[in-house]
Design a protein around this motif. Structure first.
Motif, mmCIF file in Angstrom:
data_model
loop_
_atom_site.group_PDB
_atom_site.id
_atom_site.type_symbol
_atom_site.label_atom_id
_atom_site.label_comp_id
_atom_site.label_asym_id
_atom_site.label_seq_id
_atom_site.Cartn_x
_atom_site.Cartn_y
_atom_site.Cartn_z
ATOM 1 N N TRP A 65 31.092 39.066 -9.666
ATOM 2 C CA TRP A 65 29.963 39.229 -8.583
ATOM 3 C C TRP A 65 30.415 38.957 -7.296
ATOM 4 N N ALA A 99 26.437 30.193 -9.173
ATOM 5 C CA ALA A 99 25.695 31.418 -9.302
ATOM 6 C C ALA A 99 24.892 31.132 -10.605
ATOM 7 N N ASN A 122 23.256 35.705 -1.630
ATOM 8 C CA ASN A 122 22.665 35.773 -3.055
ATOM 9 C C ASN A 122 23.797 36.286 -3.973
ATOM 10 N N PRO A 123 23.971 36.156 -5.113
ATOM 11 C CA PRO A 123 25.034 36.564 -6.051
ATOM 12 C C PRO A 123 24.507 38.099 -6.515
ATOM 13 N N LEU A 144 21.590 30.998 -5.979
ATOM 14 C CA LEU A 144 22.587 29.600 -6.040
ATOM 15 C C LEU A 144 21.881 28.435 -6.228
ATOM 16 N N THR A 186 18.873 36.669 -9.289
ATOM 17 C CA THR A 186 19.925 35.779 -9.007
ATOM 18 C C THR A 186 19.784 34.989 -7.664
#
Length: 399
Positions: free
Chosen positions: A104, A36, A111-112, A30, A28
């Motif tokens: 999430w 996301a 970060n997710p 962005l 994952t």
């Protein structure tokens, strides 16, 4: 490229390498707009402890990886839990803004992190190498954490599953044993009915996501198949209708979900209609159709193997899908002939919960609908007797 390399066909490569299980993770980050994004990978691996390095291998054609790489110098690895197959399928499907359907939160590095994962690992790109039609992405680990103490999601032979420890298997065995003890009070009743009709009479119990034969009496003189005792059948549409929607059982939506996300709207509608019909009339039936009893026997035996592979399970479900329209027929016309596979009625505990299904099988061929209905009446009468026997048991042996 050598002649040996050229001779390895894609299908053969996938088949052989698919026999090695892998964990399932989501990479994952962005994107440049701050949204996301992520990609499902089955190639995540640890590389080094000193320095701490991990790796994953995206395809060179992956647009998601290109977006991740262009947007930031960091990413996060999300290790999915065994109960997150639905999230996995959502994120692996085509389309935009897939994280809108996933809960999430942000990691320390921004970060997710998908809610409920087993663990997460924040990384920066250490190197990106070429490896055939994939990239080999080395990640320098900057932070990490365990989110949930649970088993991970695994991918094996194009199917998803989970790791089961010994105690987990034993828990299922204990539940099966409890159901078998409950069924034992009805031993004389099923023996008597099987002997009277010269057929197989059995008691089937719901255990987890399966139905298990916990008592069997077979008085069919032509029977040469092994006993069904202990055989497991999945509670997957159109199977298991008598156990669905009751207390301590799969809900209708959980049952439907076991069709998988590739089930057509028509198949889902048929499954719901069959379930509604069974719940209204109070009994379940299945016709034999073109699939021979031996073929079905082989498929069921394969599914009951505790070491079955996803490929074997798909074979069983494929056999069942060919009979979908033969399960729970709307009517059994008394003036027509029928080749019956099963006829089942519920056996309830005093609190109304369906504890067992009383089932007839090993039918003679081409039975008139009138005879089938007479069998159904005998089955229902025997079920009532068994319910009285269960109600007379001490409370601790019933629950």
């Amino acid at each position: 490229m050598s002649q040996t390399e050229q001779s390895i066909a894609n299908d053969r490569f996938r088949s052989v390498l698919g026999s090695y299980p892998t964990g399932v993770a989501v990479v994952t980050g962005l994107d440049q707009q701050g949204e996301a994004i992520g990609m499902v990978v089955g190639t995540f691996t640890s590389v080094s402890m000193n320095p701490p390095l991990v790796a994953f291998l995206p395809m060179k054609t992956s647009r998601t990886f290109q977006n991740l790489r262009e947007a930031s110098d960091k990413f996060s690895i999300n290790i999915l839990a065994a109960d997150q197959e639905g999230i996995c399928r959502t994120l692996a499907s085509p389309g935009e803004r897939k994280f809108d359907a996933v809960d999430w939160h942000l990691s320390p590095a921004g970060n997710p992190i998908i809610n409920g994962v087993v663990a997460w690992i924040d990384c920066e790109y250490a190197n990106v190498l070429e490896g055939g039609d994939h990239f080999i992405v080395l990640g320098s680990v900057k932070d990490m954490g365990l989110e949930r103490d649970t088993t991970p999601l695994l991918f094996f032979q194009r199917g998803y599953g989970s790791f089961s420890t010994g105690p987990m298997v034993l828990a299922s065995e204990r539940e099966t044993l409890q159901c078998a003890r409950l069924a034992e009070v009805a031993r004389n009743e099923i023996e008597s009915l099987a002997n009277e009709l010269q057929m197989e009479c059995s008691l089937v119990a719901p255990v987890g996501n399966d139905a298990v034969y916990v008592a069997v009496a077979n008085h069919n003189p032509e029977n040469d198949n092994p006993s069904h005792l202990g055989v497991r059948v999945p509670l997957t549409p159109p199977l298991g209708t008598l156990f669905i929607g009751h207390e301590n059982a799969l809900s209708e939506d959980e049952w439907i979900a076991r069709l998988g996300n590739k089930a057509s709207p028509d198949t889902v509608a048929k499954a719901r209609s069959k379930l509604s019909s069974v719940q209204a009339r109070g009994w379940s039936a299945s016709l034999l159709g073109n699939l021979s009893a031996d073929q079905l026997e082989q498929a069921v035996t394969m599914y009951s193997n505790p070491q079955r592979t996803p490929e074997q399970e798909r074979h069983f479900l494929s056999s069942v899908s060919t009979m979908f329209d033969l399960h729970e027929p709307d009517e059994l016309d008394i003036n027509e002939k029928h080749d019956m596979l099963h006829l089942s009625v519920p056996v309830r505990k005093p609190n109304g919960e369906v504890a067992l299904a009383l089932r007839l099988s090993e039918f003679p061929s081409q039975l008139s609908g009138e005879i089938v209905h007479s069998y159904l009446q005998k089955l229902q009468k025997t079920a009532v007797t068994i319910e009285h026997l269960i109600a007379a048991q001490p409370e601790q042996s019933v629950h």
